[in-house]
Scaffold this active site. Structure first.
Site, mmCIF file in Angstrom:
data_model
loop_
_atom_site.group_PDB
_atom_site.id
_atom_site.type_symbol
_atom_site.label_atom_id
_atom_site.label_comp_id
_atom_site.label_asym_id
_atom_site.label_seq_id
_atom_site.Cartn_x
_atom_site.Cartn_y
_atom_site.Cartn_z
ATOM 1 N N ASP A 52 -6.828 -6.386 4.317
ATOM 2 C CA ASP A 52 -6.155 -5.082 4.317
ATOM 3 C C ASP A 52 -6.223 -4.480 5.722
ATOM 4 O O ASP A 52 -7.314 -4.268 6.254
ATOM 5 C CB ASP A 52 -6.867 -4.168 3.298
ATOM 6 C CG ASP A 52 -6.247 -2.781 3.194
ATOM 7 O OD1 ASP A 52 -5.158 -2.563 3.743
ATOM 8 O OD2 ASP A 52 -6.881 -1.920 2.536
ATOM 9 N N HIS A 69 -1.234 -1.257 -4.220
ATOM 10 C CA HIS A 69 -2.513 -0.905 -3.599
ATOM 11 C C HIS A 69 -2.559 0.610 -3.384
ATOM 12 O O HIS A 69 -1.725 1.176 -2.684
ATOM 13 C CB HIS A 69 -2.628 -1.655 -2.269
ATOM 14 C CG HIS A 69 -3.923 -1.488 -1.556
ATOM 15 N ND1 HIS A 69 -5.059 -2.219 -1.865
ATOM 16 C CD2 HIS A 69 -4.280 -0.689 -0.525
ATOM 17 C CE1 HIS A 69 -6.043 -1.879 -1.054
ATOM 18 N NE2 HIS A 69 -5.605 -0.933 -0.227
ATOM 19 N N MET A 114 -8.837 8.276 -0.404
ATOM 20 C CA MET A 114 -9.663 8.703 0.729
ATOM 21 C C MET A 114 -10.152 10.131 0.496
ATOM 22 O O MET A 114 -9.409 10.957 -0.026
ATOM 23 C CB MET A 114 -8.852 8.661 2.022
ATOM 24 C CG MET A 114 -8.205 7.312 2.303
ATOM 25 S SD MET A 114 -7.399 7.333 3.905
ATOM 26 C CE MET A 114 -6.633 5.698 3.901
ATOM 27 N N MET A 131 -11.795 -5.863 5.479
ATOM 28 C CA MET A 131 -10.910 -4.948 6.209
ATOM 29 C C MET A 131 -10.576 -5.543 7.576
ATOM 30 O O MET A 131 -11.466 -5.983 8.300
ATOM 31 C CB MET A 131 -11.574 -3.583 6.406
ATOM 32 C CG MET A 131 -11.754 -2.740 5.147
ATOM 33 S SD MET A 131 -10.235 -2.300 4.297
ATOM 34 C CE MET A 131 -9.346 -1.383 5.565
ATOM 35 N N MET A 142 -11.985 4.577 -0.590
ATOM 36 C CA MET A 142 -12.646 4.836 0.698
ATOM 37 C C MET A 142 -13.301 6.204 0.579
ATOM 38 O O MET A 142 -12.860 7.197 1.169
ATOM 39 C CB MET A 142 -11.609 4.777 1.825
ATOM 40 C CG MET A 142 -11.189 3.343 2.148
ATOM 41 S SD MET A 142 -9.629 3.266 3.028
ATOM 42 C CE MET A 142 -8.504 3.379 1.638
ATOM 43 N N SER A 191 0.845 -1.196 0.000
ATOM 44 C CA SER A 191 0.000 0.000 0.000
ATOM 45 C C SER A 191 0.877 1.242 0.000
ATOM 46 O O SER A 191 1.702 1.434 0.897
ATOM 47 C CB SER A 191 -0.895 0.003 1.236
ATOM 48 O OG SER A 191 -1.436 1.304 1.401
ATOM 49 N N ASP A 193 -4.646 3.670 -1.972
ATOM 50 C CA ASP A 193 -5.728 4.033 -1.062
ATOM 51 C C ASP A 193 -6.241 5.432 -1.376
ATOM 52 O O ASP A 193 -5.547 6.420 -1.180
ATOM 53 C CB ASP A 193 -5.236 3.968 0.384
ATOM 54 C CG ASP A 193 -5.071 2.532 0.864
ATOM 55 O OD1 ASP A 193 -6.065 1.788 0.804
ATOM 56 O OD2 ASP A 193 -3.957 2.171 1.276
ATOM 57 N N HIS A 227 -8.260 1.181 -3.987
ATOM 58 C CA HIS A 227 -9.205 0.964 -2.881
ATOM 59 C C HIS A 227 -9.872 2.304 -2.573
ATOM 60 O O HIS A 227 -9.247 3.187 -1.993
ATOM 61 C CB HIS A 227 -8.402 0.424 -1.673
ATOM 62 C CG HIS A 227 -9.210 0.234 -0.430
ATOM 63 N ND1 HIS A 227 -8.628 0.049 0.805
ATOM 64 C CD2 HIS A 227 -10.553 0.186 -0.219
ATOM 65 C CE1 HIS A 227 -9.577 -0.094 1.722
ATOM 66 N NE2 HIS A 227 -10.745 -0.007 1.138
HETATM 67 C C1 DX5 Z 1 -6.267 1.614 5.625
HETATM 68 C C2 DX5 Z 1 -5.843 1.304 4.218
HETATM 69 C C3 DX5 Z 1 -4.765 0.310 4.148
HETATM 70 C C4 DX5 Z 1 -3.479 0.752 4.818
HETATM 71 C C5 DX5 Z 1 -2.828 -0.488 5.341
HETATM 72 O O1 DX5 Z 1 -7.443 2.339 5.613
HETATM 73 O O2 DX5 Z 1 -6.935 0.804 3.480
HETATM 74 O O3 DX5 Z 1 -4.515 -0.095 2.810
HETATM 75 O O4 DX5 Z 1 -2.591 1.403 3.986
HETATM 76 O O5 DX5 Z 1 -1.690 -0.121 6.073
HETATM 77 P P1 DX5 Z 1 -1.021 -1.143 7.094
HETATM 78 O O6 DX5 Z 1 -0.588 -2.333 6.312
HETATM 79 O O7 DX5 Z 1 0.101 -0.361 7.659
HETATM 80 O O8 DX5 Z 1 -2.062 -1.488 8.113
HETATM 81 ZN ZN ZN Z 2 -6.465 -0.109 1.526
#
Ligand code: DX5
Ligand code: ZN
Length: 219
Positions: free
Chosen positions: A175, A33, A37, A137, A68, A7, A35, A66
């Site tokens: 994740d 990956h 947000m 998750m 969010m 990620s 993220d 991903h």
């Molecule tokens: C959290 C993200 C994850 C995050 C995971 O909301 O969706 O992808 O980056 O990070 P680690 O592996 O450090 O928990």
């Molecule tokens: Zn993620």
């Protein structure tokens, strides 16, 4: 075979292309990956489709986006257009998940749906054939570096049972808090795609961390 998706949330956002290359290579990361947000669905803000498009042009690793975000029905197609190979929307945010999954697939990407820790899998059983991946998750979405929620292991197991019961090919991704200390439990419970942020980018040699995690997951 176990897939490891680092990620970039734990990477240096000022050097994303270089950070992508650090985990790439022949036996490196399967996907990157990404993220996304929006400060509404989760209390954090990262990046949007233009950055995904630039990253797509700067690296050969396929992008696992991903989302969010609120209103994924409205925004997810733009991520396919930006070059994502897989787009994950949240069940809690999607107004019409079946229609959205079909749209993502029709545009040429893998369609995936994510469940927050408090969202059960059972109401979505009939929807599984519409998906290429289901994301369970294992932390509350929003931040990297949180502790793995062991209480999610039964949900991973139940999801694996449903996938197998229907004879589906879809991937089961985990994740949040995935590391050398937790990946074997996830794999044993039935996950086959592992997102790791801090465990990869916090390591001295991120590429070696990817290989080590894969070896552990396949043990
Ligand atoms: C959290 C993200 C994850 C995050 C995971 O909301 O969706 O992808 O980056 O990070 P680690 O592996 O450090 O928990
Ligand atoms: Zn993620």
């Amino acid at each position: 075979m176990a897939q490891i998706n680092p990620s970039i949330l734990s990477a240096d956002f000022a050097r994303l292309a270089e950070e992508a290359r650090r985990v790439g290579g022949a036996d490196g990361a399967d996907w990157l990956h990404v993220d996304v947000m929006d400060n509404h669905f989760v209390p954090n803000l990262t990046l949007g489709a233009p950055v995904v498009e630039s990253l797509r042009a700067a690296t050969d690793i396929p992008l696992d986006c991903h989302l969010m975000i609120e209103e994924p029905d409205r925004w997810a197609p733009a991520y396919v257009e930006a070059g994502a190979g897989s787009v994950t929307f949240h069940a809690e945010a999607a107004a019409a998940p079946v229609r959205l999954a079909r749209e993502i697939r029709a545009k040429g990407a893998r369609a995936s749906m994510a469940l927050k820790p408090a969202t059960p899998i059972e109401p979505y059983e009939d929807l599984l054939p519409e998906l290429d991946m289901l994301l369970v998750m294992t932390v509350e979405p929003g931040f990297g570096g949180q502790a793995f929620l062991d209480i999610m292991l039964p949900k991973i197991r139940r999801t694996r049972q449903l996938i197998d019961k229907h004879g589906l090919e879809l991937w089961l991704q985990v994740d949040g808090g995935v590391s050398a200390a937790t990946i074997e439990r996830c794999s044993e419970a039935g996950a086959d795609v592992f997102v790791a942020g801090s465990a990869v980018y916090g390591a001295e040699d991120p590429a070696e961390a990817v290989r080590a995690l894969r070896r552990q997951a396949e043990r």
